[in-house]
Design an enzyme around this catalytic site. Sequence first.
Site, PDB file in Angstrom:
ATOM      1  N   LYS A  27      34.594   6.039  21.333  1.00  0.00           N
ATOM      2  CA  LYS A  27      34.648   5.646  22.743  1.00  0.00           C
ATOM      3  C   LYS A  27      35.573   4.446  22.951  1.00  0.00           C
ATOM      4  O   LYS A  27      36.372   4.425  23.893  1.00  0.00           O
ATOM      5  CB  LYS A  27      33.232   5.332  23.256  1.00  0.00           C
ATOM      6  CG  LYS A  27      33.153   5.083  24.771  1.00  0.00           C
ATOM      7  CD  LYS A  27      31.810   5.507  25.321  1.00  0.00           C
ATOM      8  CE  LYS A  27      30.683   4.594  24.940  1.00  0.00           C
ATOM      9  NZ  LYS A  27      30.571   3.431  25.850  1.00  0.00           N
ATOM     10  N   ARG A 128      24.912  -5.647  35.171  1.00  0.00           N
ATOM     11  CA  ARG A 128      25.485  -6.288  33.995  1.00  0.00           C
ATOM     12  C   ARG A 128      26.399  -7.447  34.385  1.00  0.00           C
ATOM     13  O   ARG A 128      27.168  -7.349  35.347  1.00  0.00           O
ATOM     14  CB  ARG A 128      26.241  -5.266  33.152  1.00  0.00           C
ATOM     15  CG  ARG A 128      25.333  -4.172  32.633  1.00  0.00           C
ATOM     16  CD  ARG A 128      26.071  -3.163  31.794  1.00  0.00           C
ATOM     17  NE  ARG A 128      26.531  -3.759  30.523  1.00  0.00           N
ATOM     18  CZ  ARG A 128      27.208  -3.081  29.613  1.00  0.00           C
ATOM     19  NH1 ARG A 128      27.533  -1.811  29.820  1.00  0.00           N
ATOM     20  NH2 ARG A 128      27.584  -3.680  28.492  1.00  0.00           N
ATOM     21  N   ASP A 325      26.099  -1.827  19.016  1.00  0.00           N
ATOM     22  CA  ASP A 325      25.641  -0.659  19.766  1.00  0.00           C
ATOM     23  C   ASP A 325      24.683   0.216  18.961  1.00  0.00           C
ATOM     24  O   ASP A 325      24.071   1.136  19.522  1.00  0.00           O
ATOM     25  CB  ASP A 325      26.837   0.184  20.211  1.00  0.00           C
ATOM     26  CG  ASP A 325      27.609  -0.461  21.347  1.00  0.00           C
ATOM     27  OD1 ASP A 325      26.986  -1.165  22.164  1.00  0.00           O
ATOM     28  OD2 ASP A 325      28.839  -0.272  21.413  1.00  0.00           O
ATOM     29  N   LYS A 352      23.393  -5.320  27.525  1.00  0.00           N
ATOM     30  CA  LYS A 352      24.079  -4.033  27.425  1.00  0.00           C
ATOM     31  C   LYS A 352      23.662  -3.169  28.620  1.00  0.00           C
ATOM     32  O   LYS A 352      23.243  -3.691  29.654  1.00  0.00           O
ATOM     33  CB  LYS A 352      23.739  -3.360  26.086  1.00  0.00           C
ATOM     34  CG  LYS A 352      24.082  -4.204  24.854  1.00  0.00           C
ATOM     35  CD  LYS A 352      25.569  -4.478  24.722  1.00  0.00           C
ATOM     36  CE  LYS A 352      26.321  -3.327  24.136  1.00  0.00           C
ATOM     37  NZ  LYS A 352      27.747  -3.627  23.872  1.00  0.00           N
TER      38      LYS A 352
END
Length: 443
Positions: A27, A128, A325, A352
Amino acid sequence: MSQAPARSLQIESSARLSGRVTVPGDKSISHRSLMLSSLAVGESRIEGLLEGEDVLATAAAMRAMGATIERSEDGIWRVWGVGVGGLLQPAGALDMGNSGTSTRLLAGLVASHAITATFVGDASLSKRPMGRVIDPLSLMGAEFTSSPGGRLPMMVRGLCPAVPIEYTLPVASAQVKSAVLLAGLNTPGITRVIEPVPTRDHSERMLAGFGANLTVEASNRGRVISIHGEAELQPQQIVVPGDPSSAAFWAVAASIVPGSEVTIANVGLNPTRAGIFTALRMMGADITEVDPRTVGGEPVADLIVRHAALKAIDVPPDLAPSMIDEYPVLFVAAALAEGRTVARGAHELRVKESDRIAAMKDALQACGVTVEEFDDGLAITGSGGEPIPGGGTVASLLDHRIAMAMTVAGLVARRPITIDDVAPVATSYPVFFETLEQLAGRA
């Protein structure tokens, strides 16, 4: 980009997982390949691009600012860029969906162009914080109008020429580093970023590959990344390796489901991203690298993962930047290990797609796992390889990684685990559940 309707799913325990899978393209690299191709002059070709919602949001934004981006029937993406300094004023707001990477990196691009862009996103993204990019980009001359707390919707008014800066990262963030470097592309002079703690280096590798004048030096203050502005980027042919973040789910699943053996093909093993495999091996995971090679400047290999008895560890905090992640699925591995795993030094998990520390504590506790929460991580008491109780209902909180991690947990639970919404999985891994069915022999 409208938010997908919620879709609940009940996950039941699985017999052995077996087979070979190819995970979606990385990604981080997919985002950057679209952005830099859009700033090169001429045609770039991208093979293996992740076609999840987050990356498609980046593609739509670059089209809105003048790039021509097309997908061929053979799955290859072709991009005709506008050149550094050539971005056009978008006609409407740029909808980032759930993608924090798109938002922060594109804010850097806009910051040094004489255009104004408004960024909007879904409910999760709108919570966020964007202050971490607003601060350095404001020093370069960009003007920001954001919602309270430095959140979306956010309007960015770029300045051209912008002002080169030297910026020391206050937190370990590849997104902030990349935003400043991308702003520096169209800024006269030298823009420097100093990172006391190394973070994923895809931006540096790819900027150099496109022809930017970029140097990386070690110093007593950390890594010093310098980029010379007003660059001329050359079009490239890019092959995107498999995303290690996506591969991590199958690596953990194969490790904890008895009798499993899974081959994960073409996994990117950039050392700034591969911390999860280091941590799993410390726990006793059986992971073999096959056919190591270099693709597009990135180290790649196939991984063969077999079931193994995992043991608890104290996760080294210095691994955090290289696996930030992957903590949700590491927590699942810890829930099946023998002993008490302590993972700290991961403050970044709080900001996140969801507060992943609180989300995983609640999810695992709902399924009968003993968990202690810290401000920067969790301590998890494992089952010693026995199935966890399960039976809980988990809130994914619009977070794809929470949904996928708890799907993996459901494979080794005595009672089914219900996840309230798995629709966010499409942001990064559209065929995740189909792949699971194949590995479990149910397809």
